[in-house]
Write a protein that holds these residues in place. Structure first.
Motif, PDB file in Angstrom:
ATOM      1  N   ARG A 320       0.901  -1.081   0.001  1.00 32.87           N
ATOM      2  CA  ARG A 320       0.143   0.038  -0.116  1.00 32.87           C
ATOM      3  C   ARG A 320       0.867   1.246   0.001  1.00 32.87           C
ATOM      4  O   ARG A 320       0.408   2.163  -0.528  1.00 32.87           O
ATOM      5  N   HIS A 321       2.121   1.246   0.593  1.00 31.01           N
ATOM      6  CA  HIS A 321       3.024   2.455   0.571  1.00 31.01           C
ATOM      7  C   HIS A 321       3.559   2.777  -0.871  1.00 31.01           C
ATOM      8  O   HIS A 321       3.606   3.610  -1.370  1.00 31.01           O
ATOM      9  N   ARG A 322       3.832   1.518  -1.851  1.00 26.61           N
ATOM     10  CA  ARG A 322       4.582   1.921  -2.810  1.00 26.61           C
ATOM     11  C   ARG A 322       3.146   2.118  -3.907  1.00 26.61           C
ATOM     12  O   ARG A 322       3.698   3.001  -4.823  1.00 26.61           O
ATOM     13  N   MET A 323       2.145   1.200  -3.975  1.00 26.92           N
ATOM     14  CA  MET A 323       1.291   1.392  -5.031  1.00 26.92           C
ATOM     15  C   MET A 323      -0.137   2.088  -4.622  1.00 26.92           C
ATOM     16  O   MET A 323      -0.819   2.317  -5.257  1.00 26.92           O
ATOM     17  N   GLY A 324      -0.445   2.034  -3.580  1.00 25.28           N
ATOM     18  CA  GLY A 324      -1.785   2.513  -2.908  1.00 25.28           C
ATOM     19  C   GLY A 324      -1.827   3.840  -2.692  1.00 25.28           C
ATOM     20  O   GLY A 324      -3.011   4.697  -2.871  1.00 25.28           O
ATOM     21  N   LEU A 325      -0.865   4.486  -2.124  1.00 25.65           N
ATOM     22  CA  LEU A 325      -0.903   5.883  -1.499  1.00 25.65           C
ATOM     23  C   LEU A 325       0.244   6.792  -1.773  1.00 25.65           C
ATOM     24  O   LEU A 325       1.430   6.224  -2.123  1.00 25.65           O
ATOM     25  N   VAL A 326      -0.040   8.160  -1.830  1.00 23.50           N
ATOM     26  CA  VAL A 326       1.007   8.926  -1.959  1.00 23.50           C
ATOM     27  C   VAL A 326       1.083   9.386  -0.517  1.00 23.50           C
ATOM     28  O   VAL A 326       0.207  10.486   0.079  1.00 23.50           O
ATOM     29  N   LEU A 327       1.983   8.961   0.322  1.00 20.57           N
ATOM     30  CA  LEU A 327       2.104   9.141   1.843  1.00 20.57           C
ATOM     31  C   LEU A 327       2.212  10.578   2.178  1.00 20.57           C
ATOM     32  O   LEU A 327       1.640  11.106   3.285  1.00 20.57           O
ATOM     33  N   GLU A 328       2.907  11.298   1.272  1.00 22.95           N
ATOM     34  CA  GLU A 328       2.934  12.939   1.619  1.00 22.95           C
ATOM     35  C   GLU A 328       1.602  13.518   1.380  1.00 22.95           C
ATOM     36  O   GLU A 328       1.763  14.755   2.038  1.00 22.95           O
ATOM     37  N   GLY A 379       0.506   9.656   5.477  1.00 25.02           N
ATOM     38  CA  GLY A 379       1.706   8.810   6.064  1.00 25.02           C
ATOM     39  C   GLY A 379       1.821   9.022   7.604  1.00 25.02           C
ATOM     40  O   GLY A 379       2.484   7.940   8.341  1.00 25.02           O
ATOM     41  N   LEU A 381      -0.667   8.127   9.461  1.00 27.45           N
ATOM     42  CA  LEU A 381      -1.886   7.337   9.916  1.00 27.45           C
ATOM     43  C   LEU A 381      -1.234   6.066  10.260  1.00 27.45           C
ATOM     44  O   LEU A 381      -0.282   5.595   9.562  1.00 27.45           O
ATOM     45  N   GLY A 383      -1.308   1.772   9.989  1.00 23.69           N
ATOM     46  CA  GLY A 383      -1.505   1.005   8.878  1.00 23.69           C
ATOM     47  C   GLY A 383      -2.922   0.581   8.625  1.00 23.69           C
ATOM     48  O   GLY A 383      -3.429   0.716   7.368  1.00 23.69           O
ATOM     49  N   GLY A 410       0.181  -6.926   7.655  1.00 24.60           N
ATOM     50  CA  GLY A 410       0.544  -5.859   8.452  1.00 24.60           C
ATOM     51  C   GLY A 410      -0.751  -4.904   9.392  1.00 24.60           C
ATOM     52  O   GLY A 410       0.039  -4.129  10.009  1.00 24.60           O
TER      53      GLY A 410
END
Lengths: 480, 365
Positions: A320-328, A379, A381, A383, A410
């Motif tokens: 989810r960090h790589r493909m799901g969301l733009v953490l910033e 970012g 929040l 998981g 996770g």
């Protein structure tokens, strides 16, 4: 917090993600500095400032993500940092190989010293890690979530190795969040929650349900409640799909599959058997070398990802960090990541921030996303809340088909329950779900039909009473 | 310390850059002292040369103008995850395209000719950097490499066109293009100085670029691709197209800097017109932390340094190259915020900390 590990025992450290298990063990192994308290080894205070100190004391650690160099051979990986060399400085690989072989045979860890690590299965790579720790003189072995990527059979093999180690008087610390494993392998169990030890017990004195309650802090349902499925027509069809991976090897080798409305089809398999490539190809992120993908009766094999998403495909990605969301980005921006330029979120070229914000507030409520405001960066929040953001985004557009890869990886137990219940309730209201998971338990408890993927092929599709844990385990290992 | 209760954005967006500038001056002062001159005298004449002498401030603003356009362009590239080192070359090509149009047209009112020339300059820059963007999108060629190489191509192209004769003005002692007509020149906004209307354009560009980034769908796509191209792609955005457009807009702003300097100051183009503005502007964008508003003070600082340097050299015999020392140290400190925080005992940014722990957690899952 206190933790006492005795020689000759398997000590399970049980807790949810973020409970502090890994942090604690990283302190013991010298990767993280402690703020207070002390570590005693054989009754003596131990000063551990780095992994070197831990190794000198005889503490070894097998990380969840292996620390191996894929291009080197098994023996080269094992002696790395402790090379045996002759007077001229040349490494004596033969001598090293012999001692590696001796060591591995003593514990039933059959690994070929000259094999290249990149050619080994995940289960065998893990054995290499264990031998590496033993080679460095480990008497206390820390295993961090060691079964995450193993088949049920490989897991059983690991348990035998663990017992063989403790029979010789070594101690094993087994970090996990899986209750069944704890009951099967542990001599002692320590349960952690939010950085504290909440219980210390033995398998004989407890039950899985009790452990789960201690781990989470409230009673939990271990099984997902779901009625029988009422499947309709097939909305997603994959026909003879052939996909290559990044190294141009065949990753998906003629897969055919269909998902009907109102059912959850599980794809079981050990990670790396083509799951990612299959999903990416259905989404249009990776081109198919052959075969067809049909959504709602239309062939979409060559459509762009954007058009696929707009014609009713939803995606909960495995990473989810790589493909799901733009953490910033704020929560609100992530909720409109694929519809950012559609009404009402944009007015031609200009974004309508007020519409986005009110939409975000609505979804945060509907999906119980816990945050201070829609402006909070995703970012920051947990998981579980991050996954709810993705789920909200994908389900709010009312897709026909949802692809959910490792949807609970996770996550804490509360969030897992939430995700599972959402998937089941969406199924009941007619969504077709393709669930890709390497957690067999998850597939077993959610899927109405199970397809087993092995080396890029679907080796079986099981339904109803034919869905059997042992059988699937064997199929996943390519043994049936 | 003093910053205990300051919000993290304040520390990151203001204090760290300011502290970096301060460090730059301290290091440069040490260099001056080491060579046997008086740093206080050097810096005070630098200040005079930049701000308080006759017309000095107007000249500083003349130098600030290209830094604004270029800094905005490079900052915009950064936001899309692109490191545009080719601003210098795009400045040249923008200048070539714009000046060609401007000196070729005669008898057209300035209100029409100037916008046309500006558009030509932007187009030149857009195409030049768009090449690098397309190479990245199509073949994965890294834009740092391609933009550097395109810089040389641009310099040689200018050399060929101007010295080679195609754009050479007849009967001049040093090679240059023909002069543009007076009505195509940007008007002077303070009589008796060289300060021209280009500054106003540059000041308007700041909120425009901010609006583009923060409020438009294109800006959203650009930032998504900049932060996480994989997620952007998985959510249906065309990463390649976004890269080409971002790179192109970045170059268009650089090209605008080139043509504005010509229409406003030199009124013709020589083959050495830029003299490093495009490279300095990388530092401007870094110092601004890629924020369009931050480009404003950063460009002013660099304009002042550039303008004050020659007076400092005249006045105190400290070489104007000292300015490069200041600039270089500022970049080092901006690029190493951890170092600056350590020197000034600033607390770490809260948000970043949360993100780091989040990532570690999932790494351990």
């Amino acid at each position: 917090m206190d933790l006492v590990v005795e020689w000759g025992q398997v000590h399970a450290l049980l807790g949810e993600n973020g409970a502090g298990k890994s942090t604690l063990m990283n302190v013991v192994y010298g990767l993280v500095r402690r703020d207070a308290g002390e570590i005693l080894f054989n009754g003596q205070p131990a000063e551990i400032h780095g992994p070197q100190d831990a190794i000198r004391l005889g503490i070894g650690m097998v990380h969840q993500h292996f620390m191996l160099i894929p291009r080197l051979s098994v023996v080269e990986n094992i002696i790395l940092g402790r090379e045996i060399a002759n007077a001229a400085g040349v490494i004596e690989l033969d001598r090293a190989s012999r001692s590696v072989r001796e060591l591995s045979e003593r514990h039933g860890l059959a690994v070929e010293p000259r094999a290249r690590v990149q050619d080994l299965t995940v289960g065998l790579q893990q054995r290499v890690e264990i031998v590496k720790a033993l080679y460095r003189g480990a008497q206390v072995l820390i295993l961090d979530e060691p079964t995450a990527a193993l088949t049920p059979q490989e897991t059983d093999g690991l348990f035998e190795i663990v017992h063989s180690l403790t029979r010789e008087g070594n101690a094993v610390i087994f970090i996990t969040h899986k209750l069944g494993e704890v009951m099967a392998v542990a001599d002692r169990i320590t349960v952690m929650r939010r950085g504290k030890v909440v219980a210390s017990t033995k398998p004989a004195d407890t039950k899985p349900a009790e452990l789960a309650q201690m781990m989470v802090g409230r009673p939990v349902l271990l099984r997902v409640v779901r009625g029988p499925s009422h499947p309709g027509e097939a909305v997603l069809k994959v026909e003879d799909l052939v996909v290559q991976d990044d190294r141009r090897h065949l990753a998906v080798d003629g897969v055919s599959l269909e998902v009907r409305t109102g059912e959850i089809v599980g794809v079981a398999g050990v990670e790396g058997n083509g799951q990612n490539e299959l999903v990416e190809s259905i989404l249009g992120l990776r081109s198919a070398r052959g075969g067809r993908v049909i959504l709602n009766g239309r062939i979409i094999t060559h459509r762009s990802t954007r058009r696929r998403l707009q014609s009713g495909l939803g995606n909960v990605p495995a990473d989810r960090h790589r493909m799901g969301l733009v953490l910033e980005f704020p929560i609100a921006d992530n909720l409109v990541l694929s519809d950012y330029d559609q009404a009402p979120f944009a007015n031609g070229l200009v974004r309508r921030l007020r519409a986005i914000r009110s939409y975000a507030l609505r979804l945060m409520k509907a999906f119980d996303i816990r945050a201070q405001a829609p402006e909070q960066p995703v970012g920051s929040l947990s998981g579980g809340n991050q996954q709810k953001v993705i789920l909200a985004r994908e389900l709010a557009t009312q897709p026909k088909v949802l692809i959910a890869s490792q949807p609970t990886r996770g996550l804490d137990v509360g969030s897992i329950e939430f995700v599972h219940n959402r998937l089941v309730s969406q199924r009941d209201s007619g969504l077709a779900v393709l669930l890709v998971s390497s957690e067999l338990d998850e597939v077993l408890s959610l899927a109405d039909r199970v397809a087993v993927l092995y080396r890029g092929r679907i080796v079986a599709v099981l339904e109803g009473d034919a869905i059997d844990r042992e059988r699937i385990g064997l199929l996943m290992a390519g043994a049936a | 310390m003093i910053t205990r209760r300051l919000p993290p954005w304040f520390v990151n967006a203001l204090l760290v850059p300011l502290a970096s500038v301060l460090c730059g001056f301290v290091v440069a002062g040490l260099v001056v002292a080491a060579t046997g001159s008086d740093p206080i005298a050097a810096f005070s004449s630098l200040f005079q040369g930049a701000f308080t002498n006759q017309d000095a401030f107007a000249e500083t603003l003349v130098s600030t103008t290209p830094y604004l356009f270029l800094g905005l362009g490079i900052a915009l590239g950064f936001r899309a995850g692109l490191f545009n080192i080719g601003a210098e070359g795009q400045y040249y090509v923008g200048g070539l395209a714009g000046v060609f149009l401007a000196y070729s047209i005669h008898g057209v009112p300035g209100l029409i000719e100037i916008p046309l020339a500006l558009a030509a300059g932007m187009l030149g820059g857009f195409v030049w950097s768009g090449i690098a963007g397309a190479l990245k999108a199509r073949f994965g060629a890294h834009e740092v490499i391609t933009t550097i190489m395109l810089n040389y191509v641009a310099f040689l192209l200018a050399n060929y066109l101007i010295d080679g004769g195609l754009m050479l003005a007849p009967h001049v002692s040093t090679p240059r293009t023909p002069e543009i007509d007076a009505n195509a020149q940007l008007p002077i906004i303070i009589a008796g100085t060289r300060l021209h209307f280009g500054l106003i354009l540059a000041l308007v560009a700041v909120p425009l670029v901010w609006f583009l980034l923060q409020r438009t769908t294109l800006g959203f796509r650009l930032r998504s691709v900049g932060f996480n191209p994989t997620a952007a792609r998985a959510n249906g955005m065309s990463v390649g197209q976004t890269l080409v457009l971002s790179m192109g807009i970045s170059g268009a702003l650089a090209g605008l800097a080139g043509i504005v300097d010509i229409l406003g100051v030199s009124h013709h183009m020589t083959d050495t017109v830029g003299a490093g503005y495009g490279f300095d502007a990388i530092a401007v964008a870094l110092l601004a932390r890629s924020n369009p508003w931050g480009v404003l003070p950063a460009a002013l600082l660099f304009g002042a340094l550039r303008n004050g340097a020659s007076f400092m050299q005249l006045d105190t015999q400290v070489s104007s190259d000292l300015i490069s020392v200041v600039q270089a140290t500022v970049i080092i400190f901006v690029a190493a915020p951890v170092l600056v925080r350590w020197i000034f005992r600033l607390r770490r940014q809260q948000v970043a900390e949360v993100q780091i722990t989040q990532r570690e957690e999932t790494a351990a899952v």
